[in-house]
Motif scaffolding. Structure first.
Motif: not given
Length: 104
Positions: A24-35
């Protein structure tokens, strides 16, 4: 005594939890939000009609439909759009011409 995880050949529970947390901490997708659209328009100051005209022309990214009346945009795509606008010289308070809108 062996646990069920050991019988099946799975790693011990503690290591699974640690592995999941590290993923979870390494996944770049975890930092993506939906606007939603109002959030997008606070980051890219254009009118709704200019935004949708920009989508049609390919200037702005297309959204993702979550339902019949719900469209979202990925935060990383909006950030990339902002970065490209900065590289093109549209820095600071953007003018509507630089963003593809109609000058008022």
């Amino acid at each position: 005594m062996r646990t069920n995880a050991q019988v099946v050949g799975l790693p011990a529970r503690g290591s699974l939890v640690e592995e999941a947390q590290s993923m979870v901490h390494q996944s770049p997708a975890a930092a993506v939000s939906l606007y939603r659209l109002p959030q997008v328009l606070t980051r890219i100051p254009v009118s709704k009609s200019s935004w949708f005209a920009g989508i049609q022309s390919g200037r702005y990214p297309k959204g993702y439909n979550l339902g019949p009346r719900t469209t979202v945009w990925r935060s990383d795509e909006i950030d990339q759009l902002i970065s490209s606008m900065i590289e093109k010289g549209a820095v600071g308070p953007w003018t509507t011409k630089e963003l593809g809108g109609v000058a008022r």
